[in-house]
Design an enzyme around this catalytic site. Structure first.
Site, PDB file in Angstrom:
ATOM      1  CE  LYS A  13      -2.172  -1.162   3.802  1.00 63.28           C
ATOM      2  NZ  LYS A  13      -1.495  -2.460   4.034  1.00 63.28           N
ATOM      3  NE  ARG A  88      -4.479  -1.581   9.691  1.00 55.33           N
ATOM      4  CZ  ARG A  88      -3.405  -0.957   9.195  1.00 55.33           C
ATOM      5  NH1 ARG A  88      -3.437   0.314   8.924  1.00 55.33           N
ATOM      6  NH2 ARG A  88      -2.306  -1.629   8.974  1.00 55.33           N
ATOM      7  NE  ARG A 127       7.064  -2.755   6.234  1.00 56.04           N
ATOM      8  CZ  ARG A 127       5.735  -2.782   6.188  1.00 56.04           C
ATOM      9  NH1 ARG A 127       5.076  -2.104   5.274  1.00 56.04           N
ATOM     10  NH2 ARG A 127       5.061  -3.497   7.069  1.00 56.04           N
ATOM     11  NE  ARG A 160       6.045  -0.693  10.094  1.00 53.51           N
ATOM     12  CZ  ARG A 160       4.879  -0.663   9.445  1.00 53.51           C
ATOM     13  NH1 ARG A 160       4.774  -0.060   8.272  1.00 53.51           N
ATOM     14  NH2 ARG A 160       3.812  -1.232   9.964  1.00 53.51           N
ATOM     15  NE  ARG A 171       1.654  -5.074  11.267  1.00 53.78           N
ATOM     16  CZ  ARG A 171       2.683  -4.836  10.448  1.00 53.78           C
ATOM     17  NH1 ARG A 171       3.852  -5.412  10.666  1.00 53.78           N
ATOM     18  NH2 ARG A 171       2.536  -4.027   9.448  1.00 53.78           N
TER      19      ARG A 171
HETATM   20  P1  ADP Z   1       2.124  -1.896   3.224  1.00 49.83           P
HETATM   21  O1  ADP Z   1       2.143  -0.383   3.202  1.00 49.83           O
HETATM   22  O2  ADP Z   1       0.917  -2.473   2.524  1.00 49.83           O
HETATM   23  O3  ADP Z   1       2.321  -2.483   4.583  1.00 49.83           O
HETATM   24  P2  ADP Z   1       4.708  -1.635   1.826  1.00 49.83           P
HETATM   25  O4  ADP Z   1       4.366  -0.743   0.679  1.00 49.83           O
HETATM   26  O5  ADP Z   1       5.477  -1.051   2.950  1.00 49.83           O
HETATM   27  O6  ADP Z   1       3.369  -2.397   2.344  1.00 49.83           O
HETATM   28  O7  ADP Z   1       5.477  -2.901   1.208  1.00 49.83           O
HETATM   29  C1  ADP Z   1       5.948  -3.968   2.055  1.00 49.83           C
HETATM   30  C2  ADP Z   1       7.322  -4.441   1.558  1.00 49.83           C
HETATM   31  O8  ADP Z   1       7.173  -5.074   0.289  1.00 49.83           O
HETATM   32  C3  ADP Z   1       8.321  -3.305   1.349  1.00 49.83           C
HETATM   33  O9  ADP Z   1       9.592  -3.756   1.762  1.00 49.83           O
HETATM   34  C4  ADP Z   1       8.288  -3.034  -0.164  1.00 49.83           C
HETATM   35  O10 ADP Z   1       9.537  -2.557  -0.642  1.00 49.83           O
HETATM   36  C5  ADP Z   1       7.954  -4.416  -0.727  1.00 49.83           C
HETATM   37  N1  ADP Z   1       7.075  -4.360  -1.910  1.00 49.83           N
HETATM   38  C6  ADP Z   1       6.009  -3.548  -2.116  1.00 49.83           C
HETATM   39  N2  ADP Z   1       5.418  -3.803  -3.310  1.00 49.83           N
HETATM   40  C7  ADP Z   1       6.117  -4.828  -3.859  1.00 49.83           C
HETATM   41  C8  ADP Z   1       6.007  -5.564  -5.087  1.00 49.83           C
HETATM   42  N3  ADP Z   1       5.029  -5.313  -5.974  1.00 49.83           N
HETATM   43  N4  ADP Z   1       6.904  -6.552  -5.321  1.00 49.83           N
HETATM   44  C9  ADP Z   1       7.893  -6.825  -4.418  1.00 49.83           C
HETATM   45  N5  ADP Z   1       8.062  -6.167  -3.254  1.00 49.83           N
HETATM   46  C10 ADP Z   1       7.185  -5.195  -2.961  1.00 49.83           C
HETATM   47  P1  AMP Z   2       0.622   0.390   8.965  1.00 48.13           P
HETATM   48  O1  AMP Z   2       1.734   1.376   8.893  1.00 48.13           O
HETATM   49  O2  AMP Z   2      -0.554   0.782   8.112  1.00 48.13           O
HETATM   50  O3  AMP Z   2       1.055  -1.026   8.712  1.00 48.13           O
HETATM   51  O4  AMP Z   2       0.079   0.433  10.460  1.00 48.13           O
HETATM   52  C1  AMP Z   2       0.889   0.060  11.557  1.00 48.13           C
HETATM   53  C2  AMP Z   2       0.040  -0.132  12.800  1.00 48.13           C
HETATM   54  O5  AMP Z   2      -0.607   1.105  13.150  1.00 48.13           O
HETATM   55  C3  AMP Z   2      -1.112  -1.131  12.682  1.00 48.13           C
HETATM   56  O6  AMP Z   2      -0.688  -2.467  12.880  1.00 48.13           O
HETATM   57  C4  AMP Z   2      -2.058  -0.635  13.780  1.00 48.13           C
HETATM   58  O7  AMP Z   2      -1.602  -1.022  15.067  1.00 48.13           O
HETATM   59  C5  AMP Z   2      -1.904   0.880  13.677  1.00 48.13           C
HETATM   60  N1  AMP Z   2      -2.897   1.448  12.744  1.00 48.13           N
HETATM   61  C6  AMP Z   2      -2.636   2.096  11.559  1.00 48.13           C
HETATM   62  N2  AMP Z   2      -3.778   2.470  10.972  1.00 48.13           N
HETATM   63  C7  AMP Z   2      -4.793   2.067  11.784  1.00 48.13           C
HETATM   64  C8  AMP Z   2      -6.212   2.143  11.709  1.00 48.13           C
HETATM   65  N3  AMP Z   2      -6.835   2.709  10.663  1.00 48.13           N
HETATM   66  N4  AMP Z   2      -6.923   1.604  12.720  1.00 48.13           N
HETATM   67  C9  AMP Z   2      -6.317   1.023  13.774  1.00 48.13           C
HETATM   68  N5  AMP Z   2      -4.995   0.898  13.900  1.00 48.13           N
HETATM   69  C10 AMP Z   2      -4.225   1.415  12.918  1.00 48.13           C
END
Ligand code: ADP
Ligand code: AMP
Length: 214
Positions: A13, A88, A127, A160, A171
């Site tokens: 995302k 969420r 990540r 993270r 999660r």
């Molecule tokens: P989210 O915001 O949904 O938690 P991220 O955008 O942070 O996910 O992506 C999670 C991990 O996967 C990151 O390390 C990112 O670089 C990698 N990633 C994201 N999209 C892709 C893809 N299409 N193919 C391979 N790796 C990806």
């Molecule tokens: P994210 O960066 O989106 O992966 O979010 C990291 C963490 O933040 C999640 O695992 C939740 O603990 C909290 N969080 C982020 N967005 C929300 C939301 N919309 N509702 C509840 N918790 C959230």
């Protein structure tokens, strides 16, 4: 353009958000980033959110909803915004609908990024995020030019706290129980674009931008 990015943790995302907001010149609203920023600044909100985030649980709706309501009312959201990681829960989705209705605004699209569990775990544990500018990398799939250093700003990359394997698994469970029902919720409203999140980053973006143009 008012968009939501839905998908499990690690689906990509944030990665897609960073390209979409550049293309459409809209603010990127990530509730996860807002909480991490508050944790970094050691605010009351940060302290409360951290308790839940470290366990892989959702922060309670009442803390999240008011933040998003205030944020989308700001001036820079007048022409649109991209919500990443919000809503969420169904309750958050309903609260957002009510707020948008009051503002006489509508959502344009909900992009649902679909990725299976095994890849999600691989992605989350690999990540790395820049401490200074927040850019996201993956040690294997999207590595920086120099190990541990951000390509964009030379900042230090870190892992993270909630990207440890056990927390990631929790999660994903929480996503399945509380967030996945939103796919149905928005499908019924005719807003969902489903994308295969296992494809390369630029292919996914191309699919999203084509759908947004049409
Ligand atoms: P989210 O915001 O949904 O938690 P991220 O955008 O942070 O996910 O992506 C999670 C991990 O996967 C990151 O390390 C990112 O670089 C990698 N990633 C994201 N999209 C892709 C893809 N299409 N193919 C391979 N790796 C990806
Ligand atoms: P994210 O960066 O989106 O992966 O979010 C990291 C963490 O933040 C999640 O695992 C939740 O603990 C909290 N969080 C982020 N967005 C929300 C939301 N919309 N509702 C509840 N918790 C959230």
């Amino acid at each position: 353009m008012r968009l939501i990015l839905l998908g499990p943790p690690g689906a990509g995302k944030g990665t897609q958000a960073s390209v979409i907001v550049k293309e459409y010149n809209i603010p990127h609203i990530s509730t996860g980033d807002i909480f991490r920023d508050n944790i970094k600044r050691d605010t009351e909100l940060g302290k409360r959110a951290k308790e839940y985030m470290d366990k892989g649980l959702l922060v309670p709706d009442e803390l999240v909803v008011s933040i998003v309501k205030d944020r989308i009312a700001e001036d820079d959201c007048r022409d649109g915004f991209l919500l990443d990681g919000f809503p969420r829960t169904i309750n958050q989705g309903e609260a957002l609908d009510a707020e948008l209705e009051q503002m006489s605004l509508e959502l344009d699209k909900v992009v649902n990024i679909d990725v299976g569990v095994e890849i999600l775990i691989q992605r989350a544990i690999g990540r790395r995020v820049c401490r200074d500018c927040g850019a996201t990398y993956h040690v294997e799939f999207s590595p920086p030019r120099t190990d541990g250093i951000c390509d964009i700003c030379n900042g230090e990359l870190f892992q993270r706290d909630d990207d440890k394997v056990e927390t990631v698994k929790r999660r994903i469970e929480v996503y399945n129980e509380q967030t996945e029902p939103l796919i149905d919720y928005y499908t019924k409203k005719g807003l969902v674009l489903n994308v295969d999140g296992t494809k390369p980053i630029d292919e996914i973006f191309e699919k999203i931008s084509k759908s947004l143009m049409g």
